[in-house]
Design a protein around this motif. Structure first.
Motif, mmCIF file in Angstrom:
data_model
loop_
_atom_site.group_PDB
_atom_site.id
_atom_site.type_symbol
_atom_site.label_atom_id
_atom_site.label_comp_id
_atom_site.label_asym_id
_atom_site.label_seq_id
_atom_site.Cartn_x
_atom_site.Cartn_y
_atom_site.Cartn_z
ATOM 1 N N PRO A 257 50.843 28.548 43.942
ATOM 2 C CA PRO A 257 50.642 29.881 42.974
ATOM 3 C C PRO A 257 51.535 30.908 43.129
ATOM 4 O O PRO A 257 51.754 31.538 42.180
ATOM 5 N N ILE A 258 52.046 31.288 44.387
ATOM 6 C CA ILE A 258 52.939 32.390 44.642
ATOM 7 C C ILE A 258 54.241 31.980 44.074
ATOM 8 O O ILE A 258 54.953 32.666 43.490
ATOM 9 N N ARG A 259 54.612 30.707 44.209
ATOM 10 C CA ARG A 259 55.974 30.275 43.479
ATOM 11 C C ARG A 259 55.903 30.701 42.187
ATOM 12 O O ARG A 259 56.872 31.017 41.596
ATOM 13 N N THR A 260 54.886 30.229 41.543
ATOM 14 C CA THR A 260 54.626 30.334 40.077
ATOM 15 C C THR A 260 54.871 31.955 39.706
ATOM 16 O O THR A 260 55.500 32.396 38.815
ATOM 17 N N ILE B 243 50.701 33.581 34.598
ATOM 18 C CA ILE B 243 50.963 34.710 35.664
ATOM 19 C C ILE B 243 49.321 34.986 36.234
ATOM 20 O O ILE B 243 49.163 34.841 37.383
ATOM 21 N N GLU B 244 48.440 35.284 35.191
ATOM 22 C CA GLU B 244 47.083 35.778 35.627
ATOM 23 C C GLU B 244 46.488 34.506 36.322
ATOM 24 O O GLU B 244 45.608 34.674 37.356
ATOM 25 N N ALA B 245 46.663 33.289 35.747
ATOM 26 C CA ALA B 245 46.202 32.185 36.380
ATOM 27 C C ALA B 245 46.787 31.806 38.048
ATOM 28 O O ALA B 245 45.699 31.905 38.821
ATOM 29 N N ALA C 148 46.078 32.405 43.873
ATOM 30 C CA ALA C 148 46.609 33.077 45.063
ATOM 31 C C ALA C 148 45.774 33.907 45.722
ATOM 32 O O ALA C 148 45.626 33.725 46.966
ATOM 33 N N LEU C 149 44.762 34.613 44.928
ATOM 34 C CA LEU C 149 43.787 35.468 45.640
ATOM 35 C C LEU C 149 42.727 34.486 46.173
ATOM 36 O O LEU C 149 42.358 34.853 47.243
ATOM 37 N N ALA C 150 42.243 33.417 45.572
ATOM 38 C CA ALA C 150 41.367 32.569 46.342
ATOM 39 C C ALA C 150 42.010 32.073 47.498
ATOM 40 O O ALA C 150 41.052 31.899 48.244
ATOM 41 N N LYS D 149 55.512 42.527 42.375
ATOM 42 C CA LYS D 149 54.937 43.614 41.355
ATOM 43 C C LYS D 149 53.721 42.921 40.734
ATOM 44 O O LYS D 149 53.716 42.558 39.446
ATOM 45 N N THR D 150 52.620 42.855 41.308
ATOM 46 C CA THR D 150 51.462 42.317 40.737
ATOM 47 C C THR D 150 50.256 43.068 41.481
ATOM 48 O O THR D 150 50.537 43.608 42.830
#
Length: 206
Positions: A107-110, A128-130, A135-137, A175-176
């Motif tokens: 997810p970080i690569r995405t 991006i949101e997915a 990534a947060l999980a 930037k997220t």
């Protein structure tokens, strides 16, 4: 003399550069991959049939795959606590190294591709949101581990913290929206103070 093929902006090459730095090993680096090309040349493909970076030469030994290279370097040239002597501690370091590649990095690569390498008008907001949620999980899992120990595999910095630290550098510079993660944030603060991270990893995203 160790020889490393790869350009210094590659996340996978950075893992090896940081490992070499932690182990205080002398090496030669040859620019390859990305804007430098060379990886599809016949002589390079005899070293690494994937046509990717990094590739490490250590005398007659040729290795590719960044995590395999990092593990090899610490196994051959490392000593405790960087290279755990206890098999259980080493297995935990192996587990977190594999977890970085399979769970945290995708997810970080995405996010990196979408937010840094894709023009704003072409970005996929759903992707991006997915990816942000995934990534947060994953980082929540790491946060729980770091609530019990200061480093990924336990009480000491080990090779496992290198791939995790490279991924974290991307996360903290994107930037997220980033809600606070107490233990990951504190661990990243410790990571940032390591000279090898500062020298080879903490660079502008590209």
């Amino acid at each position: 003399m160790l020889r490393l093929w790869g350009h210094k902006n590659s996340s996978n090459v950075q893992k090896v550069l940081w490992a070499l730095d932690e182990l205080r090993l002398d090496f030669e680096r040859i620019d390859a991959g990305g804007p430098f090309g060379r990886v599809k040349d016949a002589d390079y493909l005899t070293l690494n049939p994937n046509g990717l970076v990094p590739t490490l030469e250590d005398g007659p030994l040729v290795l590719w795959e960044s995590h395999a290279i990092v593990r090899y370097l610490f196994s051959r040239y490392g000593s405790p606590p960087l290279q755990p002597s206890d098999l259980a501690d080493r297995a935990r370091a192996d587990a977190w190294t594999d977890w970085q590649f399979g769970t945290l990095w995708p997810p970080i690569r995405t996010l990196l591709v979408q937010l840094v390498r894709t023009p704003e008008e072409r970005r996929d907001q759903g992707a991006i949101e997915a990816a942000r949620k995934s990534a947060l999980a994953a980082l929540g899992i790491l946060d729980r581990q770091l609530s019990r120990h200061p480093w990924a595999a336990g009480e000491y910095f080990t090779f496992a913290d290198i791939p995790l630290g490279v991924a974290a550098q991307r996360w903290y510079n994107l930037k997220t929206e980033r809600p606070a993660l107490e233990h990951v944030d504190a661990w990243y603060g410790r990571i940032k103070r390591r000279p090898g991270f500062e020298r080879w990893v903490d660079l502008p995203l590209g």
